[in-house]
Write a protein that holds these residues in place. Sequence first.
Motif, mmCIF file in Angstrom:
data_model
loop_
_atom_site.group_PDB
_atom_site.id
_atom_site.type_symbol
_atom_site.label_atom_id
_atom_site.label_comp_id
_atom_site.label_asym_id
_atom_site.label_seq_id
_atom_site.Cartn_x
_atom_site.Cartn_y
_atom_site.Cartn_z
ATOM 1 N N VAL A 132 63.751 16.851 47.631
ATOM 2 C CA VAL A 132 63.376 18.063 46.892
ATOM 3 C C VAL A 132 63.172 19.228 47.855
ATOM 4 C CG1 VAL A 132 61.611 19.125 45.431
ATOM 5 C CG2 VAL A 132 62.358 16.780 44.986
ATOM 6 N N ALA A 133 62.480 18.946 48.968
ATOM 7 C CA ALA A 133 62.227 20.004 49.956
ATOM 8 C C ALA A 133 63.551 20.537 50.509
ATOM 9 C CB ALA A 133 61.355 19.462 51.080
ATOM 10 N N ARG A 134 64.469 19.634 50.794
ATOM 11 C CA ARG A 134 65.759 20.052 51.348
ATOM 12 C C ARG A 134 66.556 20.858 50.324
ATOM 13 N NH1 ARG A 134 70.605 17.408 51.400
ATOM 14 N NH2 ARG A 134 69.617 15.527 50.649
ATOM 15 N N GLU A 135 66.586 20.378 49.080
ATOM 16 C CA GLU A 135 67.320 21.092 48.029
ATOM 17 C C GLU A 135 66.701 22.464 47.761
ATOM 18 O OE1 GLU A 135 70.136 20.058 46.070
ATOM 19 O OE2 GLU A 135 70.351 18.665 47.731
ATOM 20 N N ALA A 136 65.397 22.581 48.047
ATOM 21 C CA ALA A 136 64.713 23.867 47.850
ATOM 22 C C ALA A 136 64.931 24.795 49.041
ATOM 23 C CB ALA A 136 63.220 23.633 47.626
ATOM 24 N N GLY A 137 65.653 24.307 50.044
ATOM 25 C CA GLY A 137 65.974 25.145 51.188
ATOM 26 C C GLY A 137 64.950 25.113 52.300
ATOM 27 N N ARG A 138 63.934 24.217 52.192
ATOM 28 C CA ARG A 138 62.905 24.106 53.249
ATOM 29 C C ARG A 138 62.765 22.632 53.619
ATOM 30 N NH1 ARG A 138 62.256 28.564 50.806
ATOM 31 N NH2 ARG A 138 60.436 29.902 51.032
ATOM 32 N N PRO A 139 63.734 22.102 54.386
ATOM 33 C CA PRO A 139 63.762 20.659 54.633
ATOM 34 C C PRO A 139 62.503 20.092 55.276
ATOM 35 C CG PRO A 139 65.341 21.842 56.012
ATOM 36 C CD PRO A 139 64.834 22.812 55.016
ATOM 37 N N ARG A 140 61.738 20.916 55.983
ATOM 38 C CA ARG A 140 60.543 20.380 56.640
ATOM 39 C C ARG A 140 59.281 20.579 55.810
ATOM 40 N NH1 ARG A 140 60.586 22.421 62.754
ATOM 41 N NH2 ARG A 140 60.829 24.412 61.690
ATOM 42 N N ALA A 141 59.408 21.277 54.694
ATOM 43 C CA ALA A 141 58.220 21.552 53.860
ATOM 44 C C ALA A 141 58.025 20.449 52.820
ATOM 45 C CB ALA A 141 58.361 22.915 53.194
ATOM 46 N N VAL A 142 58.093 19.203 53.282
ATOM 47 C CA VAL A 142 58.006 18.071 52.358
ATOM 48 C C VAL A 142 56.630 18.012 51.694
ATOM 49 C CG1 VAL A 142 58.163 15.576 52.173
ATOM 50 C CG2 VAL A 142 59.654 16.805 53.744
ATOM 51 N N ARG A 143 55.612 18.138 52.524
ATOM 52 C CA ARG A 143 54.252 18.058 51.991
ATOM 53 C C ARG A 143 53.964 19.226 51.048
ATOM 54 N NH1 ARG A 143 49.292 16.014 55.666
ATOM 55 N NH2 ARG A 143 47.857 15.724 53.967
ATOM 56 N N ALA A 144 54.454 20.390 51.413
ATOM 57 C CA ALA A 144 54.252 21.566 50.563
ATOM 58 C C ALA A 144 54.975 21.386 49.222
ATOM 59 C CB ALA A 144 54.748 22.818 51.277
ATOM 60 N N ALA A 145 56.137 20.745 49.248
ATOM 61 C CA ALA A 145 56.858 20.491 47.990
ATOM 62 C C ALA A 145 56.023 19.574 47.092
ATOM 63 C CB ALA A 145 58.214 19.860 48.279
ATOM 64 N N GLY A 146 55.369 18.584 47.701
ATOM 65 C CA GLY A 146 54.487 17.712 46.932
ATOM 66 C C GLY A 146 53.336 18.492 46.320
ATOM 67 N N THR A 248 77.211 13.486 44.369
ATOM 68 C CA THR A 248 76.381 13.643 43.177
ATOM 69 C C THR A 248 74.895 13.635 43.533
ATOM 70 O OG1 THR A 248 78.045 12.513 41.856
ATOM 71 C CG2 THR A 248 75.854 12.717 40.896
ATOM 72 N N CYS A 249 74.460 12.577 44.251
ATOM 73 C CA CYS A 249 73.018 12.483 44.539
ATOM 74 C C CYS A 249 72.639 13.129 45.870
ATOM 75 C CB CYS A 249 72.545 11.037 44.479
ATOM 76 S SG CYS A 249 73.247 9.951 45.734
ATOM 77 N N ARG A 250 73.630 13.454 46.685
ATOM 78 C CA ARG A 250 73.432 14.227 47.910
ATOM 79 C C ARG A 250 72.319 13.697 48.810
ATOM 80 N NH1 ARG A 250 75.042 19.577 47.644
ATOM 81 N NH2 ARG A 250 73.030 20.332 48.378
ATOM 82 N N PRO A 251 72.414 12.446 49.274
ATOM 83 C CA PRO A 251 71.443 11.989 50.271
ATOM 84 C C PRO A 251 71.665 12.770 51.560
ATOM 85 C CG PRO A 251 73.217 10.408 50.063
ATOM 86 C CD PRO A 251 73.448 11.434 48.986
ATOM 87 N N ALA A 252 70.578 13.052 52.285
ATOM 88 C CA ALA A 252 70.683 13.882 53.485
ATOM 89 C C ALA A 252 71.459 13.154 54.576
ATOM 90 C CB ALA A 252 69.294 14.235 53.983
ATOM 91 N N ALA A 253 72.437 13.838 55.159
ATOM 92 C CA ALA A 253 73.258 13.211 56.195
ATOM 93 C C ALA A 253 72.464 12.978 57.474
ATOM 94 C CB ALA A 253 74.469 14.082 56.496
ATOM 95 N N ASP A 254 71.393 13.749 57.669
ATOM 96 C CA ASP A 254 70.642 13.622 58.922
ATOM 97 C C ASP A 254 69.325 12.884 58.721
ATOM 98 O OD1 ASP A 254 69.142 16.956 58.954
ATOM 99 O OD2 ASP A 254 69.496 15.499 57.365
ATOM 100 N N ALA A 255 69.103 12.348 57.524
ATOM 101 C CA ALA A 255 67.834 11.680 57.266
ATOM 102 C C ALA A 255 67.782 10.346 58.003
ATOM 103 C CB ALA A 255 67.650 11.452 55.773
#
Length: 258
Positions: A132-146, A248-255
């Motif tokens: 969700v954070a990555r799709e929102a354009g802030r890949p490192r803002a995981v906690r903030a997305a939560g 379709t589900c777009r898993p992160a290539a660098d995850a």
Amino acid sequence: MLNGADPIADALGALAAPPPTGLADKVFTAWLAAPSRLGEVFVAFTGHGVQFVRPAETLHGDIDAFAESYRDRFGRPLRPAARAPSGLLPTLRGRPATSLRLDLRGLSEFERDVLTATRRIPAGETRPYGWVAREAGRPRAVRAAGSVLARNPMPLLVPCHRVVRADGRLGDYMFGSAHKEKLLRDERVDLDEVVALARQGVHYLGSDTTGVVCFPTCHNARRIDPAHRHGFRSVGAAVAAGYRPCRTCRPAADATSA
DNA sequence: TGCATGACCCCTC
DNA sequence: GGAGGGGCCATGC
């Protein structure tokens, strides 16, 4: 004093007029109660779309508590609506309607991006918070997305119950993780398999016939023949093995594990 | 402005 | 594999 006997009162009365058309809609936000997968919910909506949803149960069925909660957040009073906005009722029952509009005004850009990304998760599938954070354009803002999802103004309509932890666990939910689990099982998410895979360190599934790697709940992953199914700890490991991320589900290539 | 707060993630032990 | 801790970042006060 009898009507007509006071010229000043008569003059004032003549000034009285019905409010201009649409004025009430500018002052008030409409609300109604509707059935949903979480029982009866109270819904507030403007001419721009639905703005706020809360289960009646969490407010002890008290519409005044809903109005107060709404006013605290959006600063406007409520008044009863004559009818529901287009698409609301089927979406609350779990049949998403494309005609349903959401009013995201008053939210920050980040909040809008997080909610919009979450809304793209199909029924019956889950995505991790990092996605969700990555799709929102802030890949490192995981906690903030939560944090944004913890304050989701429109649960069910923005399906935050489909956002889960990267390690396969459900994570928290604004109305308790038991409700989150129920909603996902109702959508036929195979939570037991997701947990079993995670225990084996498998967070992605690939097909050796298509060369595509997906999140385990992606509808493409669920169609993989068991004989051609391969599990991966990370997308990087799958890519190294010659797979490409599902479009379709777009898993992160660098995850590494999310 | 600065600090505390989280529906998280990942590394380490 | 489970717990603990540090990192992270948007938001609210």
